[in-house]
Design an enzyme around this catalytic site. Structure first.
Site, PDB file in Angstrom:
ATOM      1  CG  HIS A 178     -53.405 -21.020 -98.556  1.00 28.48           C
ATOM      2  ND1 HIS A 178     -53.865 -20.493 -97.370  1.00 28.48           N
ATOM      3  CD2 HIS A 178     -53.637 -22.368 -98.490  1.00 28.48           C
ATOM      4  CE1 HIS A 178     -54.367 -21.466 -96.619  1.00 28.48           C
ATOM      5  NE2 HIS A 178     -54.234 -22.614 -97.277  1.00 28.48           N
ATOM      6  CG  HIS A 198     -51.557 -27.551 -96.537  1.00 29.74           C
ATOM      7  ND1 HIS A 198     -50.836 -26.382 -96.687  1.00 29.74           N
ATOM      8  CD2 HIS A 198     -52.867 -27.183 -96.579  1.00 29.74           C
ATOM      9  CE1 HIS A 198     -51.675 -25.367 -96.801  1.00 29.74           C
ATOM     10  NE2 HIS A 198     -52.911 -25.821 -96.751  1.00 29.74           N
ATOM     11  CD  GLU A 237     -58.772 -31.532-100.637  1.00 31.58           C
ATOM     12  OE1 GLU A 237     -60.006 -31.489-100.603  1.00 31.58           O
ATOM     13  OE2 GLU A 237     -58.048 -31.145 -99.705  1.00 31.58           O
ATOM     14  CG  ASP A 238     -56.543 -28.078-103.631  1.00 30.60           C
ATOM     15  OD1 ASP A 238     -57.530 -28.808-103.471  1.00 30.60           O
ATOM     16  OD2 ASP A 238     -56.274 -27.112-102.885  1.00 30.60           O
ATOM     17  CG  ASP A 268     -55.493 -24.601 -94.240  1.00 33.46           C
ATOM     18  OD1 ASP A 268     -55.054 -24.142 -95.302  1.00 33.46           O
ATOM     19  OD2 ASP A 268     -56.633 -25.086 -94.125  1.00 33.46           O
ATOM     20  CG  ASP A 279     -61.717   2.327 -66.579  1.00 32.22           C
ATOM     21  OD1 ASP A 279     -61.125   2.744 -67.592  1.00 32.22           O
ATOM     22  OD2 ASP A 279     -62.656   2.925 -66.035  1.00 32.22           O
TER      23      ASP A 279
END
Length: 745
Positions: free
Chosen positions: A72, A96, A100-101, A161, A281
């Site tokens: 990711h 990024h 946080e993770d 993201d 068209d």
């Protein structure tokens, strides 16, 4: 018309082209190649280091698709590399999610990669710490606006993201995917459009469209594929003709067909009611040349070959769009009588159109060593500063989100100052919007305007190309009118006007209200401790935010001091005023008010009971007469009251009276509202009265056979000057054709 989304599997089956697995990356070679192409002298080492840290921190984590999580941030970084962002932004993209993770401390990240990368990572991280919900969504977007005002690359990273996450929505629960898709269509795609990043905007719209309406998406995709061969043959014929013109002009350029966006086709079919064949068209081609001079030369050759349609020529080179988009647009009658749309631009304009704000990094600074990550100039993206400005002034989350949706989605008109400066305004904007766009103080002091040399009303709508000049008042105390709120279109103007009334005058009103209540308390010898303990409850009863709001309401005349004292007394039944009774009965009909409280003086009698007649509800400014009643003091009527003629039969009981209102005076006012009957009318009227802090005592509503609604309202008012504002507010309600004060029963 929404389709139901059964499962991720059915989504992937319906639109397999959209929801395919992201490619696995064995190494950094593809990402580094893209960075080197745009920034040959860029610092590649910081990207390699960021990848190593991210890969180590995310090791063992999986995405819903089953792929390693590192795919990711790597995919996000590649999207940014293709847009042309520099090494530091790429490094921030790789990192990024680590703070946080993975528990990677921001301080450690700052120590390893520097303040700039840490600022970008922190900006993106803060956007993901809010729970779901309308107000939470508004707060998330508010933080985004604040972050991007500091460095707009934060928003570009967030868009990349969101784009990669959108590519794998087929692997998340359907309801969550639909919620994310709706949010993307309302917020992220328009923001990408505002930044001019067409490549991201188009893909976000198509991905969201596929999630929300998978069957319709599949049908339009099928229709497009069926007609592609015939259309491509005609497009090639047009391209060949234009190439002949380029050759004759000795101009080097590239002519290509413009791809059709499926969501755009859907919008035109459903929202505008067009048939698919009519839309598809319509042939579009793009001519890319090397200079602005060549753009206009090609335009002349095309108009010489084919007949242009009147009113369809747009020169966005001379007057760029709000997102820096520049190009020449024209529509001609091409071969076989078919309509052809043509865009003509330079290579740099084309990159600007595709990559928007990101093109600054890709083209203007890629050759400057060590400067590849500079931000675009503030003047180029002035709307970011405007968003940052008004988001700080809008407290209500719902109002903020509505304003943002309008601001980023509204079409614009382009007008000129007398000196030739171009000002972009929302469609339907007025000279007042123009004044606030130039400067806040000019907006506040606007008193007149000229458009194209002619005097016009301030609510006149402006058109693209107008030359606008506003006249300002020299009075330093001059300010806006509340009526302007009924016709201004820009969020900036609306918030500045509201801010003037709610903030510029608020401190003064608070002080006046506080002094008025304190004086009233002292006159009635009420302990100040009661005031301190009870005002919060009184504010709550009056539906005001806090004590400061109560002070402001009293200072502005929306609430009388007498009303405040009554409510304080009701909360403290044991309080007994020293000078005269303040123990008022709860009902209006039983209220007894002393001479000074009624706002009326009886000549020759200072301490006599006075009451205002309910038959004509006199207020300061009306001509009045007094009548001595039996046992109930003096009754005060309007001089033109229908009952006065009967009272004059006993002239010995008539007495001279005069107005002498004080801060604790309270008056009854009766108004009549006449409107076309409709659902919700009564609710809208009472809401308008409540918003102006009107305490309604009684209401009488009736409807005629002609579907006309006639309603009367009796309410208390501490300052009759406030009455005009109340009447104007009710008059602006849809369906109301007349509202006025009633002076006789």
């Amino acid at each position: 018309m929404a389709d139901t989304t059964a499962s991720p599997t059915s989504l992937r089956r319906l639109v397999p082209r959209i929801f395919s697995r992201a490619p696995r990356y064995a190494d950094l070679s593809r990402l580094l190649a893209a960075v080197k192409a745009n920034h040959p002298r860029g610092d590649i080492a910081i990207i390699e280091k960021a990848y190593q840290v991210a890969e180590e921190r995310h090791r063992g984590q999986k995405r819903r698709s089953g792929e390693p999580y590192i795919t990711h941030p790597l995919a996000v970084a590649e999207i940014l590399a293709e847009l042309g962002l520099g090494p530091k932004a790429i490094a921030a993209a790789l990192l990024h999610d680590t703070v946080e993770d993975t528990g990677y401390p921001l301080e450690d990240l700052r120590a390893e990669f520097g303040d700039e990368v840490a600022l970008l990572v922190d900006g993106v991280t803060k956007l993901d710490k809010v729970k779901y919900g309308e107000s939470a969504q508004a707060e998330t977007v508010r933080k985004m606006i604040v972050a991007m005002s500091k460095d707009i690359r934060v928003l570009v990273i967030k868009l990349a993201d969101r784009l990669h996450n959108a590519r794998t929505w087929g692997f998340v629960p359907p309801e969550k995917a639909k919620k994310k898709a709706t949010e993307t269509l309302e917020i992220y795609a328009p923001l990408a459009h505002r930044l001019g990043i067409q490549a991201i905007k188009s893909e976000l719209e198509d991905l969201s469209f596929a999630v929300l309406y998978p069957k319709i998406f599949n049908e339009i995709d099928s229709l497009v594929k069926q007609r592609t061969p015939q259309r491509e043959q005609y497009v090639q014929r047009v391209i060949d003709d234009v190439n002949v013109d380029l050759h004759e002009l000795r101009i080097r350029g590239m002519v290509v067909g413009r791809p059709k966006q499926l969501y755009s086709v859907y919008q035109k079919m459903v929202v505008r009611g067009r048939e698919f064949d009519d839309i598809y068209d319509l042939i579009g081609i793009r001519v890319i040349v090397s200079s602005v001079r060549d753009c206009y030369a090609v335009l002349g050759a095309i108009h010489a070959r084919w007949t242009p349609l009147p009113g369809r020529f747009k020169d966005y080179i001379a007057t760029p769009k709000f997102n820096l988009y520049r190009s020449l647009h024209t529509t001609v009658i091409g071969p076989g009588g078919r309509t052809v749309e043509i865009q003509i631009r330079t290579q740099e304009m084309h990159q600007q159109a595709e990559y928007g704000v990101a093109a600054h990094w890709k083209y203007k600074e890629r050759m400057a060593s060590g400067q590849s990550d500079q931000r675009p100039s503030d003047t180029d993206m002035a709307w970011v500063a405007r968003l940052s400005d008004w988001q700080a002034e809008t407290k209500d989350p719902g109002e903020f989100l509505d304003s943002l949706r309008f601001e980023i989605g509204a079409k614009e008109v382009y007008v000129f100052t007398p000196k030739g400066r171009v000002i972009g305004l929302p469609a339907g904007a007025t000279p007042v919007d123009f004044g606030y766009a130039v400067h806040t103080e000019i907006g506040h002091r606007t008193m007149g305007a000229k458009v194209n040399g002619r005097l016009v009303p301030l609510d006149s709508q402006l058109n693209s190309g107008d030359v606008v000049e506003v006249f300002t008042s020299k009075n330093p105390d001059a300010g806006p009118s509340q009526d302007w709120l009924t016709f201004v279109k820009s969020s900036r103007a609306r918030n500045k006007i509201r801010g003037w009334f709610t903030k510029e005058r608020r401190d003064e009103a608070i002080e006046q209200g506080k002094e008025a209540i304190a004086r009233a308390m002292r006159r009635n010898s009420m302990p100040l401790q009661n005031l301190k303990n009870s005002l919060g409850d009184v504010a709550h009863q009056l539906h005001l935010e806090d004590v400061s709001a109560l002070y402001a309401a009293v200072g502005e005349g929306h609430v009388s001091t007498q009303s405040v004292l009554e409510k304080v007394t009701a909360l403290h039944q044991t309080v007994e005023p020293v000078t005269g009774p303040l123990d008022l009965p709860p009902t209006v009909s039983q209220r007894k008010i002393r001479g000074g409280d009624s706002g009326v003086l009886v000549r020759g009698a200072d301490d006599i009971l006075v009451k205002l007649a309910k038959c004509c509800t006199p207020v300061p400014g009306d001509e009045i007469v007094g009548f001595i009643t039996r046992g109930q003091g003096v009754s005060v009527h309007r001089a033109d009251c229908t009952n006065v003629s009967a009272l004059k039969d006993t002239p010995e009981r008539m007495i001279d009276v005069e107005w002498a209102p004080t801060t604790k005076s309270v008056f009854l006012v009766q108004i009549q509202v006449e409107a076309l009957d409709r659902a919700g009318l009564l609710s809208d009227i009472t809401k308008a009265l409540s918003e102006h802090h009107v305490n309604i005592l009684s209401a009488n509503v009736s409807t005629t056979r002609e579907r006309l609604a006639i309603s009367r309202y009796v309410f208390e008012m501490g300052d009759t000057v406030h009455l005009d504002r109340v009447l104007n507010a009710v008059r602006r309600i849809d369906g109301v054709y007349d509202v006025y004060r009633v002076t006789s029963s």
